[in-house]
Design an enzyme around this catalytic site. Structure first.
Site, short mmCIF file in Angstrom:
data_model
loop_
_atom_site.label_atom_id
_atom_site.label_comp_id
_atom_site.label_asym_id
_atom_site.label_seq_id
_atom_site.Cartn_x
_atom_site.Cartn_y
_atom_site.Cartn_z
N LYS A 190 0.84 -1.20 0.00
CA LYS A 190 0.00 0.00 0.00
C LYS A 190 0.88 1.25 0.00
O LYS A 190 0.71 2.15 -0.80
CB LYS A 190 -0.89 -0.05 1.24
CG LYS A 190 -1.89 1.06 1.37
CD LYS A 190 -2.83 0.74 2.52
CE LYS A 190 -3.59 1.96 2.96
NZ LYS A 190 -4.51 1.69 4.07
N GLU A 202 10.57 -4.66 4.47
CA GLU A 202 10.68 -6.04 4.01
C GLU A 202 10.36 -6.14 2.52
O GLU A 202 11.08 -6.77 1.74
CB GLU A 202 9.69 -6.95 4.77
CG GLU A 202 10.00 -7.15 6.25
CD GLU A 202 9.36 -6.11 7.14
OE1 GLU A 202 9.04 -4.99 6.64
OE2 GLU A 202 9.18 -6.39 8.34
N GLY A 245 -4.91 -2.50 5.44
CA GLY A 245 -4.12 -3.63 4.95
C GLY A 245 -4.79 -4.97 5.21
O GLY A 245 -4.91 -5.81 4.31
N ARG A 246 -5.23 -5.18 6.44
CA ARG A 246 -5.81 -6.51 6.79
C ARG A 246 -7.22 -6.67 6.25
O ARG A 246 -7.83 -7.73 6.46
CB ARG A 246 -5.74 -6.72 8.30
CG ARG A 246 -6.41 -5.64 9.13
CD ARG A 246 -5.98 -5.74 10.59
NE ARG A 246 -6.46 -4.64 11.41
CZ ARG A 246 -5.86 -3.46 11.55
NH1 ARG A 246 -4.75 -3.21 10.88
NH2 ARG A 246 -6.35 -2.53 12.33
N GLU A 306 -4.71 -7.58 15.23
CA GLU A 306 -4.24 -6.23 14.88
C GLU A 306 -5.41 -5.25 14.98
O GLU A 306 -5.22 -4.07 15.26
CB GLU A 306 -3.62 -6.21 13.47
CG GLU A 306 -2.62 -5.08 13.29
CD GLU A 306 -1.83 -5.15 11.99
OE1 GLU A 306 -2.43 -5.45 10.95
OE2 GLU A 306 -0.62 -4.88 12.02
N HIS A 361 -4.15 -34.23 17.36
CA HIS A 361 -3.01 -35.05 17.81
C HIS A 361 -1.91 -34.16 18.38
O HIS A 361 -0.77 -34.58 18.47
CB HIS A 361 -2.50 -35.88 16.63
CG HIS A 361 -3.54 -36.82 16.11
ND1 HIS A 361 -3.62 -38.14 16.49
CD2 HIS A 361 -4.60 -36.59 15.29
CE1 HIS A 361 -4.67 -38.70 15.90
NE2 HIS A 361 -5.28 -37.78 15.16
N LYS A 414 9.51 -1.03 14.29
CA LYS A 414 10.06 -0.73 12.95
C LYS A 414 11.12 0.37 13.06
O LYS A 414 12.18 0.28 12.44
CB LYS A 414 8.95 -0.22 12.03
CG LYS A 414 7.93 -1.23 11.60
CD LYS A 414 7.04 -0.57 10.53
CE LYS A 414 5.71 -1.24 10.39
NZ LYS A 414 4.78 -0.49 9.55
C1 G6Q Z 1 -2.55 -4.14 8.15
C2 G6Q Z 1 -1.34 -3.43 8.45
C3 G6Q Z 1 -0.05 -4.08 7.98
C4 G6Q Z 1 0.30 -3.77 6.53
C5 G6Q Z 1 1.75 -4.18 6.28
C6 G6Q Z 1 2.19 -3.95 4.86
O1 G6Q Z 1 -3.66 -3.77 8.42
O2 G6Q Z 1 -1.46 -2.13 8.05
O3 G6Q Z 1 -0.06 -5.47 8.14
O4 G6Q Z 1 -0.55 -4.42 5.66
O5 G6Q Z 1 2.59 -3.48 7.16
O6 G6Q Z 1 2.07 -2.61 4.52
P1 G6Q Z 1 2.22 -2.14 3.03
O7 G6Q Z 1 1.13 -2.74 2.23
O8 G6Q Z 1 2.14 -0.64 3.06
O9 G6Q Z 1 3.57 -2.63 2.55
#
Ligand code: G6Q
Length: 565
Positions: free
Chosen positions: A230, A236, A291-292, A377, A408, A528
C-alpha cells in the site's frame, strides 16, 4: 428471542445530585446491560453446557442462525436466550448498529488516522454507487477491477510475455502483513480453482531464506513479480523487491527489460515509478482500505491470476452477500453481530483469553494465520476512541490449525488444561475431493470434538467404564468449553468471501462494544523505527543513541562478535 431486552442503562448522573434515590432508582441503576451480563455470568455462565443441553434439548435447533450461505450453531456456547438478549441490548446501548451504518456510509470511523473504512465498497456491484467526499468509490473500484481482469487474462492466456518472449508461468507476490496474509490464505483456500499450469509463490519475510527458497527452482524468463505494498515503503517488501530485481538481472542480463517482469499494487504511484515499475502496470487502491481488509482489493491480484476473473467475481459476491446480511438482518438473526457479541461474552464475562480456530478443511490451512492478523491487529487495543483507557479486557488471542491434525497436538490442553478455551469449529458439508468415506470421517471428528469440548466426561462416567480409581482423575474431561460450529455447503470462492466477511464484521462488532479503533495499528510502529536504527549498529558498530538500553547494546555487541565484526 426478543431483540432489546427490557433492561436499559439508567445513568446515575441523571439523578438529582445528592438527592435521595428511591429503591426503584437504585434498581434501575443496578440493571445496566453490562451489570446484567455480569449477573448472568454468575448464573448461566457459571453453569454447564451439559446442563443447558440436557434441560433444553430444543436449544440445539433454536440457537442456530444462517446468513449468506453460512450456518452458525451456537448451542454449545455457555449462553441462553437471557444472555443473548442482554448482549443484544448491550449492542444497542453501545451503538454498534449506528457505527455499522456509519462505516457503510463512508464516515471517518477510523478516527486516529482520520479515514473512512470502506472495504465493503470493494465488493459492491458495478451498478451501485457510493459517494464519499464527492467521489463515487464504487466506480473507482470497478475501474481498477476491470484493469486487473484484463491483466489477469493476459497472464493466464500467455499473451503477457517476459523479456525473452516466453510466457509467464510463475507469479511471485512480494508483500507482508495485509499485503501477504490474505493473498496466501486465499490462494491456499482456492487452490482447487486455480490454474495448475501457473506456479504461485509468496515472499514476505526480510529473512533472505524466504526469497531464496521461493525462487530457487524458478526460471526468471517465465517469472512475474507482483510487488504488493500500500505504502511502497515497507522495509521487508522493498528489500525483497530489490533482491528480486537483482535475481532477474542476474538471470536475464543487465539490459533485461525488467518492467515486463514487475507489476505493482499500491496507493503510492511516485514510489512505484521510482522503483522502476511502469505505472501503467500499477493497480491502485485507496487509503480507506486497511491492509488486513484488503485481500479483495487490487492486493488480490495474485488470487485473480490464480483463479481467474470470474471466480474472483464470485469471491466478491460472497463478501457482498455477508455485508448485506450484516446490514439488513434483524439483530437476533444477524450472524456477525451475534458472533461478535459471543466473543465479548466469552472474553469479558467468562474470562477466556484465547480462541481456537479449528477449520476441518485442509484448504483453510492458512485461515487461522489470516484471522490472527484480522482479529488481533484490529482489536488488540487498550484505549478507547477518545484516548481514555478501556474498562475491560479487549481482543482475545486467536490461534489454531486445521483438524484433524490439531487433535493429535494441542487439543489436549483445550480438553484438560486449566484455561477455558472457546473454539470455532468450521467445516464444509460437501468435500472438494471425495476420497472413499474420508469426508465423513473428517466431519465425524469435527462433531466429536465439539461434543467433547462442550460435554466432557464426568468422573462417574469414567468410573462406569471400569477405569481404576487412581486413573479416574486423569481421564476426567471437564468439558464446558464453549464451541461454535460453523457449516458452509461447499468451499467455493463465494463461500470463502462470505466466511472472511463474517469474521471482518465479527471483529467490527466486538471493537464497537469496546469502543476502540479497530482500524489503526499504532502498536507495530515502534519496533520498525528501532530496527531501522539498529541496522547501522549491527553493520558498522556505531554505539547507538545514548539513551539506548544496555540490554540492546550488549546484544548488538554479542551479535557483532559472533559475526566476527
Ligand atoms: C494491516 C497493516 C499491515 C500492513 C503491512 C504492509 O492492516 O497495516 O499489516 O498491511 O505493514 O504494509 P504495506 O502494504 O504498506 O507494505
Amino acid at each position: 428471542m426478543a431483540f432489546i431486552g427490557t433492561l436499559v442503562e439508567e445513568c446515575a448522573a441523571s439523578l438529582p445530585v445528592g438527592g435521595d434515590r428511591t429503591g426503584k432508582d437504585r434498581e434501575r441503576i443496578a440493571v445496566s446491560n453490562w451489570d446484567t451480563l455480569s449477573g448472568l455470568a454468575g448464573t448461566v455462565g457459571a453453569g454447564t453446557i451439559r446442563d443447558l443441553l440436557e434441560k433444553d434439548p430444543s436449544r440445539a435447533t433454536r440457537l442456530v442462525v444462517e446468513g449468506a450461505g453460512v450456518t452458525l450453531d451456537f448451542s454449545r456456547q455457555r449462553v441462553d436466550e437471557s444472555v443473548v438478549d442482554a448482549l443484544l441490548a448491550l449492542a444497542q446501548e453501545r451503538g454498534v448498529l449506528d457505527r455499522r451504518d456509519a462505516m457503510f456510509r463512508g464516515d471517518r470511523i477510523n478516527v486516529t488516522e482520520d479515514r473512512s473504512v470502506l472495504h465493503v465498497a470493494l465488493r459492491m456491484p458495478k451498478d451501485e454507487s457510493l459517494i464519499v467526499d464527492d467521489v463515487d468509490v464504487v466506480r473507482e473500484v470497478h475501474g481498477v477491477l476491470d484493469r486487473m481482469k484484463a491483466f489477469a487474462d493476459r497472464v493466464r492466456s500467455g499473451d503477457w510475455v517476459g523479456h525473452t518472449g516466453q510466457r509467464i508461468r510463475n507469479v511471485v507476490n512480494i508483500g507482508i502483513g495485509g499485503s501477504d496474509l490474505g493473498p496466501v490464505m486465499a490462494y491456499e483456500a482456492l487452490r482447487d480453482y486455480s490454474d495448475r499450469d501457473l506456479t504461485l509463490r509468496f515472499v514476505s519475510n526480510v529473512d533472505g531464506t524466504d526469497i531464496v527458497e521461493a525462487l530457487h527452482d524458478l526460471d526468471p524468463a517465465e517469472t512475474l513479480f507482483i510487488v504488493a505494498s500500500k505504502t511502497f515503503t515497507t522495509l521487508e517488501t522493498m528489500t525483497n523487491a530489490g533482491a528480486a530485481r537483482d535475481w532477474l538481472k542476474k538471470g536475464l542480463g543487465d539490459d533485461a527489460d525488467v518492467a515486463k517482469h514487475f507489476v505493482a499494487v499500491s496507493t503510492n504511484a511516485d514510489k512505484v515509478a521510482e522503483f522502476g515499475i511502469d505505472t501503467a502496470n500499477m493497480f491502485g487502491f485507496w487509503n480507506w482500505v486497511g491492509g488486513r481488509y484488503s485481500m479483495d482489493s487490487a492486493i488480490g491480484l495474485s488470487t485473480m491470476i490464480a483463479i481467474g476473473p470470474d471466480d474472483f467475481d464470485d469471491l466478491l459476491a460472497g463478501f457482498h452477500a455477508m455485508d448485506q446480511h450484516f446490514l439488513t438482518a434483524p439483530p437476533a438473526a444477524n450472524l456477525p453481530l451475534l458472533m461478535g457479541l459471543l466473543s465479548v461474552w466469552n472474553r469479558n464475562f467468562l474470562d477466556c483469553p484465547t480462541v481456537a480456530v479449528l477449520p476441518y478443511e485442509q484448504y483453510l490451512v492458512r485461515f487461522p494465520a489470516y484471522l490472527q492478523q484480522l482479529t488481533m491487529e484490529s482489536n488488540g487495543k487498550r484505549v478507547r476512541l477518545d484516548g481514555t483507557p478501556v474498562e475491560s479486557e479487549t481482543g482475545p488471542i486467536y490461534w489454531g490449525e486445521p483438524g484433524t491434525n490439531g487433535q493429535h497436538s494441542f487439543y489436549q490442553l483445550i480438553h484438560q488444561g486449566t484455561s477455558t478455551i472457546p473454539s470455532d469449529v468450521i467445516f464444509f458439508a460437501e468435500p472438494l475431493h471425495e476420497v472413499g468415506d474420508q469426508h465423513d470421517m473428517l466431519i465425524a471428528n469435527a462433531l466429536a470434538q465439539a461434543a467433547v469440548f462442550a460435554l466432557g466426561r464426568t468422573a462417574e462416567e469414567v468410573a462406569a467404564d471400569g477405569v481404576p480409581a487412581e486413573l479416574v482423575p486423569h481421564k476426567v474431561m471437564p468439558g464446558n468449553r464453549p464451541c461454535s460450529v460453523i457449516m458452509v455447503q461447499k468451499l467455493t470462492p463465494f463461500a470463502l468471501g462470505s466466511l472472511v466477511a463474517l469474521y471482518e464484521h465479527t471483529v467490527f462488532t466486538a471493537g464497537a462494544i469496546w469502543g476502540i479503533d479497530s482500524f489503526d495499528q499504532w502498536g507495530v510502529e515502534l519496533g520498525k523505527v528501532m530496527a531501522a536504527a539498529l541496522i547501522p549498529q549491527l553493520q558498522d558498530g556505531d554505539a547507538g543513541a545514548p539513551t539506548q538500553d544496555s540490554a540492546t547494546t550488549s546484544s548488538v555487541a554479542r551479535y557483532r562478535a559472533a559475526r566476527g565484526r
